[in-house]
Design a protein around this motif. Structure first.
Motif, PDB file in Angstrom:
ATOM      1  N   UNK A   1       0.823  -1.020   0.008  1.00  0.00           N
ATOM      2  CA  UNK A   1      -0.075   0.082  -0.063  1.00  0.00           C
ATOM      3  C   UNK A   1       1.035   1.179   0.123  1.00  0.00           C
ATOM      4  N   UNK A   2       1.853   1.123   0.742  1.00  0.00           N
ATOM      5  CA  UNK A   2       2.796   2.346   0.933  1.00  0.00           C
ATOM      6  C   UNK A   2       3.478   2.689  -0.325  1.00  0.00           C
ATOM      7  N   UNK A   3       3.671   1.598  -1.150  1.00  0.00           N
ATOM      8  CA  UNK A   3       4.556   1.601  -2.429  1.00  0.00           C
ATOM      9  C   UNK A   3       3.598   2.377  -3.320  1.00  0.00           C
ATOM     10  N   UNK A   4       2.386   1.923  -3.403  1.00  0.00           N
ATOM     11  CA  UNK A   4       1.448   2.323  -4.379  1.00  0.00           C
ATOM     12  C   UNK A   4       1.170   3.962  -4.011  1.00  0.00           C
ATOM     13  N   UNK A   5       1.229   4.425  -2.838  1.00  0.00           N
ATOM     14  CA  UNK A   5       0.929   5.940  -2.418  1.00  0.00           C
ATOM     15  C   UNK A   5       2.540   6.459  -2.938  1.00  0.00           C
ATOM     16  N   UNK A   6       3.410   5.932  -2.687  1.00  0.00           N
ATOM     17  CA  UNK A   6       4.973   6.679  -3.291  1.00  0.00           C
ATOM     18  C   UNK A   6       4.672   6.837  -4.742  1.00  0.00           C
ATOM     19  N   UNK A   7       4.326   5.729  -5.397  1.00  0.00           N
ATOM     20  CA  UNK A   7       4.339   5.639  -6.846  1.00  0.00           C
ATOM     21  C   UNK A   7       3.103   6.890  -7.460  1.00  0.00           C
ATOM     22  N   UNK A   8       2.290   7.057  -6.601  1.00  0.00           N
ATOM     23  CA  UNK A   8       1.339   8.005  -7.048  1.00  0.00           C
ATOM     24  C   UNK A   8       1.971   9.445  -6.770  1.00  0.00           C
ATOM     25  N   UNK A   9       2.696   9.536  -5.792  1.00  0.00           N
ATOM     26  CA  UNK A   9       3.484  10.939  -5.600  1.00  0.00           C
ATOM     27  C   UNK A   9       4.799  10.988  -6.828  1.00  0.00           C
ATOM     28  N   UNK A  10       5.436  10.027  -6.918  1.00  0.00           N
ATOM     29  CA  UNK A  10       6.307   9.980  -8.021  1.00  0.00           C
ATOM     30  C   UNK A  10       5.652  10.361  -9.339  1.00  0.00           C
ATOM     31  N   UNK A  11       4.669   9.719  -9.722  1.00  0.00           N
ATOM     32  CA  UNK A  11       3.852  10.389 -11.162  1.00  0.00           C
ATOM     33  C   UNK A  11       3.249  11.608 -10.887  1.00  0.00           C
ATOM     34  N   UNK A  12       2.831  11.893  -9.770  1.00  0.00           N
ATOM     35  CA  UNK A  12       2.549  13.481  -9.993  1.00  0.00           C
ATOM     36  C   UNK A  12       3.721  14.458 -10.125  1.00  0.00           C
ATOM     37  N   UNK A  13       4.764  13.986  -9.265  1.00  0.00           N
ATOM     38  CA  UNK A  13       5.902  14.959  -9.465  1.00  0.00           C
ATOM     39  C   UNK A  13       6.087  14.768 -11.039  1.00  0.00           C
ATOM     40  N   UNK A  14       6.377  13.721 -11.632  1.00  0.00           N
ATOM     41  CA  UNK A  14       6.696  13.476 -13.042  1.00  0.00           C
ATOM     42  C   UNK A  14       5.949  14.540 -14.061  1.00  0.00           C
ATOM     43  N   UNK A  15       4.473  14.378 -13.642  1.00  0.00           N
ATOM     44  CA  UNK A  15       3.705  15.182 -14.546  1.00  0.00           C
ATOM     45  C   UNK A  15       3.669  16.589 -14.284  1.00  0.00           C
ATOM     46  N   UNK A  16       4.152  17.018 -12.990  1.00  0.00           N
ATOM     47  CA  UNK A  16       4.151  18.127 -12.908  1.00  0.00           C
ATOM     48  C   UNK A  16       5.534  18.989 -13.505  1.00  0.00           C
ATOM     49  N   UNK A 106      14.352   7.372 -12.162  1.00  0.00           N
ATOM     50  CA  UNK A 106      15.222   7.950 -11.221  1.00  0.00           C
ATOM     51  C   UNK A 106      14.727   7.617  -9.762  1.00  0.00           C
ATOM     52  N   UNK A 107      13.416   7.755  -9.527  1.00  0.00           N
ATOM     53  CA  UNK A 107      13.025   7.551  -8.104  1.00  0.00           C
ATOM     54  C   UNK A 107      12.945   5.817  -7.760  1.00  0.00           C
ATOM     55  N   UNK A 108      12.847   5.025  -8.618  1.00  0.00           N
ATOM     56  CA  UNK A 108      12.927   3.828  -8.507  1.00  0.00           C
ATOM     57  C   UNK A 108      14.562   3.280  -8.188  1.00  0.00           C
ATOM     58  N   UNK A 109      15.452   4.145  -8.891  1.00  0.00           N
ATOM     59  CA  UNK A 109      16.850   3.714  -8.694  1.00  0.00           C
ATOM     60  C   UNK A 109      17.169   4.170  -7.100  1.00  0.00           C
ATOM     61  N   UNK A 110      16.304   5.062  -6.637  1.00  0.00           N
ATOM     62  CA  UNK A 110      16.518   5.596  -5.015  1.00  0.00           C
ATOM     63  C   UNK A 110      15.820   4.678  -4.322  1.00  0.00           C
ATOM     64  N   UNK A 111      14.568   4.354  -4.567  1.00  0.00           N
ATOM     65  CA  UNK A 111      13.673   3.813  -3.541  1.00  0.00           C
ATOM     66  C   UNK A 111      14.127   2.225  -3.599  1.00  0.00           C
ATOM     67  N   UNK A 112      14.309   1.635  -4.989  1.00  0.00           N
ATOM     68  CA  UNK A 112      14.420   0.215  -5.064  1.00  0.00           C
ATOM     69  C   UNK A 112      13.064  -0.380  -5.394  1.00  0.00           C
ATOM     70  N   UNK A 113      12.915  -1.804  -5.609  1.00  0.00           N
ATOM     71  CA  UNK A 113      11.956  -2.747  -6.020  1.00  0.00           C
ATOM     72  C   UNK A 113      11.362  -3.249  -4.750  1.00  0.00           C
ATOM     73  N   UNK A 114      11.717  -3.043  -3.643  1.00  0.00           N
ATOM     74  CA  UNK A 114      11.040  -3.592  -2.604  1.00  0.00           C
ATOM     75  C   UNK A 114      11.458  -4.927  -2.175  1.00  0.00           C
ATOM     76  N   UNK A 115      12.256  -5.657  -3.089  1.00  0.00           N
ATOM     77  CA  UNK A 115      12.912  -6.824  -2.713  1.00  0.00           C
ATOM     78  C   UNK A 115      14.274  -6.811  -1.840  1.00  0.00           C
ATOM     79  N   UNK A 116      14.526  -7.495  -1.167  1.00  0.00           N
ATOM     80  CA  UNK A 116      15.774  -7.832  -0.417  1.00  0.00           C
ATOM     81  C   UNK A 116      16.798  -8.219  -1.105  1.00  0.00           C
ATOM     82  N   UNK A 117      17.826  -7.558  -1.227  1.00  0.00           N
ATOM     83  CA  UNK A 117      19.108  -8.258  -1.596  1.00  0.00           C
ATOM     84  C   UNK A 117      20.093  -8.786  -0.725  1.00  0.00           C
ATOM     85  N   UNK A 118      20.478 -10.083  -1.143  1.00  0.00           N
ATOM     86  CA  UNK A 118      21.366 -10.760  -0.225  1.00  0.00           C
ATOM     87  C   UNK A 118      22.541 -10.864  -0.892  1.00  0.00           C
TER      88      UNK A 118
END
Length: 118
Positions: A1-16, A106-118
């Motif tokens: 859910x948090x990821x969807x909200x974050x994606x919403x704000x990233x999309x809004x920033x891109x459109x702006x 760019x936001x995805x590069x900073x935020x990551x994909x939500x998967x843990x890297x080991x």
């Protein structure tokens, strides 16, 4: 859910940013920007996969560049559905698609994909 909200704000920033940089892309109000980001998320989830499937041969022939036109079409569809969001032509839509894509990348590069890297 948090990821969807974050994606919403990233999309809004891109459109702006696209509205600031690309001539022919504009919003009448901040609420229009937020609604456009919300609708673009829905259109990208429902309509874009169908468009990508239908245009796959053309995408292969153009080595993937036709996906810019598909992304511009989804942004144009949102502009048609939403009164306070204006995209004036194909080139403005392609410019907006490039800007929103770069911001999302760019936001995805900073935020990551939500998967843990080991």
């Amino acid at each position: 859910m948090l990821r969807a909200i974050l994606q919403f704000f990233v999309t809004a920033a891109g459109l702006w940013l696209a509205a600031q940089v690309v001539p022919g892309v504009a919003f009448t109000a901040t609420s229009s920007l937020l609604w456009a980001a919300f609708l673009l998320g829905i259109v990208n989830a429902l309509v874009r996969p169908i468009l990508v499937f239908l245009t796959f041969p053309l995408t292969v022939v153009t080595l993937g560049l036709f996906l810019l036109v598909v992304n511009a079409a989804t942004i144009g569809l949102v502009a048609v559905l939403l009164g306070g969001f204006v995209v004036d032509g194909l080139w403005a839509g392609i410019g907006a698609a490039i800007i929103t894509g770069v911001v999302s990348w760019a936001a995805g590069a900073f935020i990551g994909d939500g998967k843990r890297r080991e």
